[in-house]
Scaffold this motif. Structure first.
Motif, PDB file in Angstrom:
ATOM      1  N   HIS A 181       5.711   4.139   2.171  1.00 14.49           N
ATOM      2  CA  HIS A 181       6.258   5.123   3.101  1.00 14.49           C
ATOM      3  C   HIS A 181       7.089   4.412   4.171  1.00 14.49           C
ATOM      4  O   HIS A 181       8.193   4.825   4.499  1.00 14.49           O
TER       5      HIS A 181
ATOM      6  N   VAL B  82      -5.546  -2.571   0.755  1.00 17.66           N
ATOM      7  CA  VAL B  82      -6.836  -1.950   1.029  1.00 17.66           C
ATOM      8  C   VAL B  82      -7.885  -2.488   0.074  1.00 17.66           C
ATOM      9  O   VAL B  82      -9.004  -2.806   0.468  1.00 17.66           O
TER      10      VAL B  82
ATOM     11  N   SER C 170       0.868  -1.176   0.000  1.00 19.21           N
ATOM     12  CA  SER C 170       0.000   0.000   0.000  1.00 19.21           C
ATOM     13  C   SER C 170       0.898   1.216   0.000  1.00 19.21           C
ATOM     14  O   SER C 170       2.100   1.113   0.199  1.00 19.21           O
ATOM     15  N   LEU C 171       0.264   2.320  -0.263  1.00 19.63           N
ATOM     16  CA  LEU C 171       1.038   3.565  -0.259  1.00 19.63           C
ATOM     17  C   LEU C 171       1.730   3.745   1.086  1.00 19.63           C
ATOM     18  O   LEU C 171       2.875   4.186   1.169  1.00 19.63           O
ATOM     19  N   ASP C 172       1.019   3.360   2.107  1.00 19.57           N
ATOM     20  CA  ASP C 172       1.593   3.510   3.434  1.00 19.57           C
ATOM     21  C   ASP C 172       2.797   2.593   3.607  1.00 19.57           C
ATOM     22  O   ASP C 172       3.794   2.967   4.216  1.00 19.57           O
TER      23      ASP C 172
ATOM     24  N   ARG D 176      -3.507   3.193   8.887  1.00 21.27           N
ATOM     25  CA  ARG D 176      -2.662   3.932   7.948  1.00 21.27           C
ATOM     26  C   ARG D 176      -2.821   3.491   6.495  1.00 21.27           C
ATOM     27  O   ARG D 176      -2.965   4.343   5.619  1.00 21.27           O
TER      28      ARG D 176
ATOM     29  N   LYS E 121       4.519  18.924   6.489  1.00 22.23           N
ATOM     30  CA  LYS E 121       3.804  18.625   5.255  1.00 22.23           C
ATOM     31  C   LYS E 121       2.306  18.702   5.485  1.00 22.23           C
ATOM     32  O   LYS E 121       1.566  19.188   4.633  1.00 22.23           O
TER      33      LYS E 121
ATOM     34  N   TYR F 298      -3.260  12.331   6.523  1.00 21.92           N
ATOM     35  CA  TYR F 298      -2.341  11.213   6.324  1.00 21.92           C
ATOM     36  C   TYR F 298      -0.931  11.600   6.770  1.00 21.92           C
ATOM     37  O   TYR F 298      -0.259  10.877   7.499  1.00 21.92           O
ATOM     38  N   TYR F 299      -0.506  12.771   6.349  1.00 24.90           N
ATOM     39  CA  TYR F 299       0.837  13.204   6.739  1.00 24.90           C
ATOM     40  C   TYR F 299       0.931  13.393   8.246  1.00 24.90           C
ATOM     41  O   TYR F 299       1.958  13.117   8.845  1.00 24.90           O
TER      42      TYR F 299
ATOM     43  N   PHE G 111       2.760  15.134  -2.301  1.00 27.41           N
ATOM     44  CA  PHE G 111       1.914  13.954  -2.211  1.00 27.41           C
ATOM     45  C   PHE G 111       1.610  13.386  -3.589  1.00 27.41           C
ATOM     46  O   PHE G 111       1.680  12.177  -3.805  1.00 27.41           O
TER      47      PHE G 111
ATOM     48  N   LEU H 257       1.611  10.270   9.756  1.00 29.04           N
ATOM     49  CA  LEU H 257       3.004   9.859   9.562  1.00 29.04           C
ATOM     50  C   LEU H 257       3.949  10.731  10.354  1.00 29.04           C
ATOM     51  O   LEU H 257       5.166  10.637  10.189  1.00 29.04           O
TER      52      LEU H 257
ATOM     53  N   SER I  13      -4.038   5.966   3.606  1.00 29.22           N
ATOM     54  CA  SER I  13      -3.201   6.269   2.445  1.00 29.22           C
ATOM     55  C   SER I  13      -3.962   5.990   1.163  1.00 29.22           C
ATOM     56  O   SER I  13      -3.873   6.728   0.191  1.00 29.22           O
TER      57      SER I  13
END
Lengths: 776, 664
Positions: free
Chosen positions: A103, A196, A98-100, B364, B400, B391-392, A160, B395, B368
């Protein structure tokens, strides 16, 4: 499109993690590390690959296949047996679901680095134990470490939407391995790779999930664009490489590469300003003056923002070179003079020296224009200027400039007819410098100097050898221009020996893409024209020659190469002589001579011109008038040790002596010089000398009483040499010379009294003449 | 030169073109055509006598499909006459050229003429408190001298609304950067005055003797109400809005405008009788209740009712989700929103609330994904920016997050959640001034935002300005009287100020609120009170005990300490204590994280820091009172729990020594 990060770089990060996880067995460490390093280090630091093939194996944008090719062959050191590193690698990739997770992936990259003291302290406060000693930790300053840190920082500063495009690009990039990964894992769900969606499917149902996927990953399913696959960093690297290649080799961008470039540059929004420079180079090479001008300005407009006026002098310098290339000499000089002053102002010695060097060479090539500007005192007198440049180059450590100024000095000495030893000394000095500093780009001028020096000394095969050495060994690393010059030189030497077809083949064999460069192409075309003109003249195809000449002389304006211009002019004179238009030929010679005097041109050419004049007088039936000229030519040639020219001049003198009935002296001279002249392998010269020798012996025979053994002896000698002369003329396919010889031969036969043979020769002469007239 | 028939045909064609383009949202081409249309020389207007219009114009000049008709014949006739101008104005509005749009019907000269006369003749026009009598007299004086241009109500509305929009645009432009030097939140819409004066004059002109406006259709009333509301003239505004609603029920913005004027539940209840009985009124009621953070079976029943009528309405689904959110039932709220997402994947409205929910649930990956989705749909929507910001924030990239909240605010300065959330981020960044400003702006936008009030209080508490903090906490508690966290904040603030008695009260209230709340969720209303079945927050109990101790009320203190320890053991002892600790720590999370999870009764908290402290206190107390056995027991329990072992052991030793001494 992001600045730095791409899916491929994520792959590299995963690979580095794989390495630090210690699943890489020690036997595979080296290939994997070298793979990573190869991607990370700028190409400038990379060693030249041993075999050129290995360069092509990796694509510019790393795809999964290259990872696969690398990793499948290596078994993993730990984990399940039968799993290769490729499986481990894929696990890492597919765990980013996932995008998370992406990260998270970047956030945890820091764990691969060795801790510094503060971090250890902080960790200690938080109760995190220091990493155990047997873990592989990367030093912060190592290539891998700095790459990781850079990647982290770059990820941090992504907006983003950029993060998103990176993520989508990554998903797409990874998609390739889905089937394999599914096979390995006993089937994957439809939504593997996005947690997700996978979790949501139960809740939303298939259709809605697909809808959501379509919105989020939109482009993925519909079109196959790899937006985000390349980063500005990659493009910049690529551009730098391309510019370097273009500057090194002097080529244009090949068509297919250009297409790809276009595709790459279209995609990203931030176009690195270097791409304008690339366009400029290409347009310049293509001879597209307005476009190149436009692009150069654009490039410097864009770079100006970042670097202020610091690089103004370079902009000017580029401008000057460009102007000069397109024949706008006045503007070029003005720009270069400003470059000099700006460079002085900014204390940019490198630029200053380069500019002065350029000005010097420019002045050599176009003395008239330099005279027009009151800039003669910039470098003082030629020689002083060169010495100045040399010293400056030495001081600032500009090795290229240093060696080129040495070569220039050698060249100056040579063209002024000074000591050959000094010339050799300079060449040797430069040679040492080149070898010491490994300046591959300077190999061309160096070799050219050698070759031409040996040519002047009349050792043709050595001269040729140098050309061949360059073409086989150094051409790969040198400017295409140099390659072209050497090839024409070889072709020239071949043509002198009558091997026109071979010469033509050499020219045709040049790289087609490189010939797309406008200047080179022009040169190439002209030289081909000259070759054909020469052959036409020899075959007495005068109308064809006329056609070619008119074309060649048309573009013989000031911007062409002086060597080519000289060649064309001599051929023009030859043409006029063959047309028996002696008056115009003389006028042309006179004109050339006066021009040369003004410009202070090469001594060698002047002597050749003088000799030509003397021979013209002979053709016109007044050989004695050329005596003083011939003697002058000979004496100059002797002083300057211009051996081939000396033999030509001596031949002219001998001819004059023959005409003065000094047959003995004439024959003595000729007998003395012919063996040395043969070394030079110039067939026309040889044929001429032999024919003069025949004349001299004929004269001797005539002086002897008829029927006396001396006469007979001389006549047999005549016959012997006349055959030689005929052979020489035949090799260069000079029909007119052949006719002349054949006529002489028939005459001798009649004198000898062998009428049958005389008749035969006469008919052969007629046959030749017929061929000649047919040709004409 | 065109013949008349050609001209008419051309006009008809152009009218059709304008409408068709505008129907297809080709605003620029519609505008172009409309400009052309109005530039046609209109000769027949002057030629035709006034009376012939009645018969001819509606038949010939108006394309039948152009616009909705009007039942009022007079209005319809006016509208028909103005059709060309109307089309032009409409296309200007579509192209966001508001001033130009307004000038089509109300050129500035006309407007200023009316206004100047209105101002001089009606000195009391700007003070509209007198409704009945003074209005009538003013009307007589002004109508005598100045007549407002004779326009249809539709055109008038369009012109004035364009004026209003232009003012809003200017206002935004004047404020420049979000939280920049010019953005003090005090920029005003300079057109408000103009519009309100104009409308006042208009209404005066059209009011007949018995006080009602002839032929009015409700739109102008809405505009007037809105303008008054912006002018903070709320009672008047409500009056006019109600009028408008009575005249035309289906104008949802009017209802929204009313909702924003309602600050407390009592107001809504009062209003209940005055609004027309209409389905919109019903929806309005629910919406406003939700805005006021109401919850309860009644509300959910009403929502279910609505849902049966409009089963897939995203608005009502959102309401359902928000209801769950307000009752802190995050799982249900998440499910509702998730369902909504599947039904309307391109809909971004109120997804910012969803992101808040996901934030609190700490999901999370899902957050996201939501951010990804929003950004893919439209990254320049305030909602998207808020989601990304959230979201930021999750994190911990607070800079941001601030950046994205700012972006949201640049897009829409009235984006309430962005202001509040930005305040939270500034708190995280320790930039208290900015935080206070953000919260303040949030409160200015919407006074019902308890989170902003609470945030303000928190920030002042950080700055140790407790009196201020108390004030804001009280506001927050007033908005959510059933939320224990608010009361707890009030209580601790009072405690810090040394007002222990009040503090105890507040904290007790917090305890009560919590249990009330749990009971509310468990849908058995009113079973709260002191004899709670639910567990209580040991922290609060400890605090109360501490305060009693300071008041030297040993007995109370002891009883609360006992109570605190007792929380460890509910009916079932197995709740994971670590969860609670995390919740208790993350007090600065954007929404209040309540210590208790689901609200199931009868499960204990397990050993927490608070209960251990209480136990320690009890042990020491037992020491003091000489109850060594009890002290021994408590101390050993402490040792077993592994909390403050050293001190506990020391205690044990001391007890032994004492016991031995006693034994001797």
């Amino acid at each position: 499109m992001t600045r730095f990060l791409t899916p491929a770089k994520i792959g590299l990060l995963a690979l580095i993690e794989l390495y630090t996880d210690a699943v890489v067995p020690s036997s595979s460490t080296i290939p994997i590390l070298s793979f990573i390093i190869n991607q990370l280090l700028p190409c400038a630091y990379k060693a030249q690959p041993r075999e050129p093939k290995s360069l092509q194996t990796l694509p510019f944008i790393l795809d999964l296949e290259s990872f696969e090719a690398l990793l499948t062959s290596h078994p993993a050191a730990g984990g399940l047996p039968g799993r290769s590193l490729w499986d481990h690698f894929l696990r890492k990739l597919w765990e980013i679901d996932s995008l998370d997770a992406l990260h998270e992936f970047f956030a945890t990259r820091g764990n691969l680095l060795a801790r510094n003291r503060e971090e250890i302290k902080k960790d200690g406060e938080l109760g995190i134990p220091p990493p155990s000693d047997d873990m592989i930790l990367l030093s912060r300053t190592s290539p891998l470490g700095s790459f990781i840190r850079r990647a982290k920082v770059e990820y941090e500063r992504l907006r983003f939407s950029d993060t998103l495009s990176l993520w989508v690009a990554f998903v797409e990039w990874r998609e390739e391995s889905r089937t394999y990964w599914a096979k390995r894992n006993g089937g994957l769900e439809r939504w593997a790779g996005d947690r997700v969606l996978a979790e949501g499917q139960e809740e939303w149902g298939l259709e809605a999930t697909e809808m959501l996927e379509h919105i989020t990953y939109g482009a993925l399913s519909t079109e196959n664009s790899n937006q985000g696959g390349i980063s500005t960093d990659d493009v910049e690297k690529l551009l730098e490489f391309q510019v370097e290649q273009m500057q090194k080799l002097g080529n244009r961008i090949p068509h297919e590469v250009k297409e790809q470039f276009k595709a790459v540059l279209e995609k990203n929004i931030i176009i690195p300003s270097l791409s304008h420079y690339l366009n400029f180079l290409d347009a310049w090479r293509a001879g597209d003056y307005p476009t190149s001008f436009d692009n150069l300005h654009r490039y410097f407009d864009y770079t100006m923002q970042n670097r202020d006026r610091l690089f103004y002098q370079y902009a000017l310098m580029n401008l000057a070179v460009l102007q000069a290339d397109f024949g706008c000499f006045d503007e070029a000089v003005a720009a270069m003079l400003e470059t000099v002053s700006t460079a002085r102002e900014n204390k940019d010695m490198a630029c200053l020296n380069f500019a002065l060097n350029w000005l010097y060479h420019f002045g050599k090539a176009h003395p008239k224009i330099m005279k027009g500007t009151d800039s003669t005192n910039i470098l003082g007198v030629e020689r002083e200027g060169l010495a100045f440049l040399r010293i400056k180059a030495k001081e600032t450590g500009m090795w290229t400039l240093w060696s080129s100024s040495l070569l220039s000095e050698a060249k100056l000495g040579m063209s002024n007819g000074e000591s050959v030893a000094t010339a050799f000394e300079n060449i040797l000095k430069s040679s040492q410098l080149i070898v010491e500093k490994n300046m591959k780009s300077m190999m061309g001028p160096q070799m050219a100097m050698h070759s031409s020096l040996w040519g002047r000394l009349g050792v043709a095969h050595l001269s040729r050898q140098y050309c061949d050495i360059f073409l086989t060994c150094h051409a790969r690393y040198a400017l295409f221009d140099d390659t072209l010059r050497f090839t024409t030189r070889v072709a020239h030497l071949l043509a002198e020996r009558g091997r026109y077809d071979e010469a033509m083949e050499k020219l045709e064999g040049l790289d087609e893409n490189s010939l797309r460069t406008w200047k080179s192409n022009q040169y190439w075309l002209k030289y081909r024209g000259i070759l054909r003109l020469k052959r036409d003249l020899h075959r007495n195809n005068l109308s064809g020659a006329d056609h070619l000449l008119s074309q060649l002389t048309q573009c013989n304006s000031s911007d062409t190469d002086t060597d080519l211009a000289y060649e064309t002019n001599t051929l023009h004179i030859d043409y006029l002589i063959r047309r028996t238009n002696y008056g115009q030929a003389l006028a042309k010679i006179e004109q050339m001579a006066s021009e040369m005097k003004e410009e202070g041109d090469d001594l060698n050419l002047r002597i050749k011109l003088l000799t030509m004049k003397a021979l013209l007088q002979d053709k016109a039936g007044r050989p004695q008038k050329g005596f003083s000229i011939a003697v002058r030519a000979a004496s100059i040639a002797w002083r300057a040790r211009l051996i081939p020219a000396l033999w030509g001049a001596m031949g002219a003198i001998a001819n004059i002596l023959t005409s003065l009935s000094e047959f003995q002296a004439s024959s003595q001279i000729l007998v003395a010089i012919i063996p040395r002249a043969l070394e030079y392998e110039n067939c026309t010269l040889n044929a001429q000398l032999y024919s003069f020798l025949v004349d001299a012996y004929m004269g001797l025979a005539g002086q002897a009483e008829s029927g006396s053994p001396t006469r007979k002896e001389n006549l047999t000698r005549c016959l012997q040499f006349i055959d030689q002369a005929f052979d020489e003329y035949s090799t260069v396919e000079d029909i007119k010379g052949q006719c002349e010889i054949m006529a002489k031969k028939a005459t001798i036969m009649r004198v000898v009294g062998d009428n049958v043979l005389a008749n035969d020769y006469a008919s052969a002469y007629l046959d030749l003449k017929k061929g000649l007239s047919v040709g004409a | 030169m065109l013949s008349q028939r050609d001209a008419a045909e051309m006009r008809a064609n152009l009218q059709e073109a304008v409408v068709k383009c505008s129907e297809r949202c080709l605003y620029q081409s519609a505008k172009w055509a409309a400009e052309l249309l109005t530039s046609l020389s209109t000769t027949e207007d002057s030629i035709e006598p006034e009376d012939s219009q009645m018969t001819e114009v509606p038949a010939a000049a108006v394309p039948p499909i152009v616009v909705t008709g009007n039942v009022d014949p007079e209005e319809a006739q006016l509208e028909a006459k103005e059709i060309n101008q109307y089309l032009l104005a409409k296309s200007f509005f579509d192209c966001r050229e508001f001033d130009r749009c307004a000038a089509v019907f109300l050129p500035d000269t006309v407007l200023s003429g009316i206004l100047s006369t209105a101002a001089t003749k009606n000195p009391n026009a700007s003070a509209p408190q007198g409704k009945g009598k003074s209005r009538g007299s003013a009307a007589r004086t002004s109508t005598a001298l100045v007549a407002t241009p004779k326009l249809s109500q539709k055109s008038l509305f369009l012109a004035l609304y364009a004026k209003f929009m232009s003012g809003e645009k200017k206002k935004d432009e004047d404020s420049e950067m979000v939280m920049g030097p010019h953005d003090g939140g005090n920029a005003i819409n300079k057109q408000l005055n103009v519009i309100s004066r104009f409308l006042e004059t208009w209404f005066l002109e059209h009011t007949n003797e018995n006080g009602s406006v002839d032929g009015s259709q409700g739109w102008l009333e809405y505009l007037y109400g809105m303008v008054l509301a912006k002018d903070k003239n709320e009672a008047q505004a409500m009056h006019w809005l109600l009028k408008s609603v009575h005249l035309y029920q289906m104008n949802w913005s009017c209802w929204l405008e009313m909702a924003s004027l309602i600050g407390r539940m009592e107001d809504l209840q009062q209003l209940g009788q005055r609004v027309p009985a209409h389905i919109f009124g019903f929806i309005f009621n629910i919406h406003t209740s939700l805005e006021l953070y109401q919850s309860g079976p009644d509300l959910s029943a009403r929502l279910d009712q609505l849902l049966s009528i409009f089963p897939t309405s995203p608005f009502i689904l959102t309401c359902v989700a928000l209801l769950a959110y307000h009752t802190k039932d995050f799982v249900t709220a998440d499910a509702h929103f998730s369902n909504l997402l599947a039904l309307h994947p391109h809909r971004l409205d109120s997804l910012d609330h969803y992101s808040n929910i996901l934030y609190v649930m700490n999901l999370r990956p899902k957050l996201s994904f939501l951010a990804h989705l929003c950004s893919a749909v439209d990254k320049f929507r305030p909602e998207s920016c808020v989601v990304i910001g959230n979201y930021y924030s999750l994190l911990s990239s607070h800079e941001k997050a601030v950046q994205y909240f700012r972006r949201a605010l640049t897009l829409d300065r009235s984006c309430l959640s962005a202001w509040t959330l930005m305040g939270h981020e500034y708190v995280e960044l320790k930039n208290t001034h900015a935080a206070i400003e953000s919260y303040r702006r949030a409160v200015d936008v919407n006074r019902r935002d308890y989170r902003a009030w609470y945030g303000l209080g928190q920030t002042y508490e950080v700055l140790e300005m407790h009196a201020y903090a108390l004030w804001y906490y009280k506001r927050a508690a007033g908005l959510r009287p059933w939320d224990g966290k608010m009361w707890m904040a009030v209580g601790s603030c009072l405690q810090k100020m040394g007002r222990d008695l009040e503090g105890i009260k507040a904290l007790k209230r917090a305890l009560q609120a919590d249990s009330y709340y749990d009971a509310g969720v468990g849908s058995s209303f009113g079973s709260g009170g002191r004899e709670r079945a639910a567990i209580m927050d040991p922290e609060i109990l400890l605090q109360i005990a501490g305060m009693y101790e300071r008041l030297e009320d040993e007995a109370e203190a002891r009883s609360y300490m006992e109570m605190c320890v007792a929380q460890e053991e509910g009916a079932a002892e197995n709740l994971d204590s670590s969860v609670i600790n995390i919740h208790a720590d993350s007090q600065s999370s954007e929404d209040d994280s309540r210590p208790q999870g689901g609200g199931d009764t009868g499960s204990g908290t397990g050993v927490t820091a608070a209960t251990s402290k209480a136990r320690m206190w009890l042990a020491k107390h037992a020491m003091r009172t000489g109850d060594y056995n009890r002290a021994m027991q408590l101390a050993t329990e402490l040792c077993q729990d592994g909390v403050e072992v050293e001190e506990a052991k020391a205690l044990v030793r001391e007890v032994r020594v004492r016991q031995e001494a006693d034994g001797l």
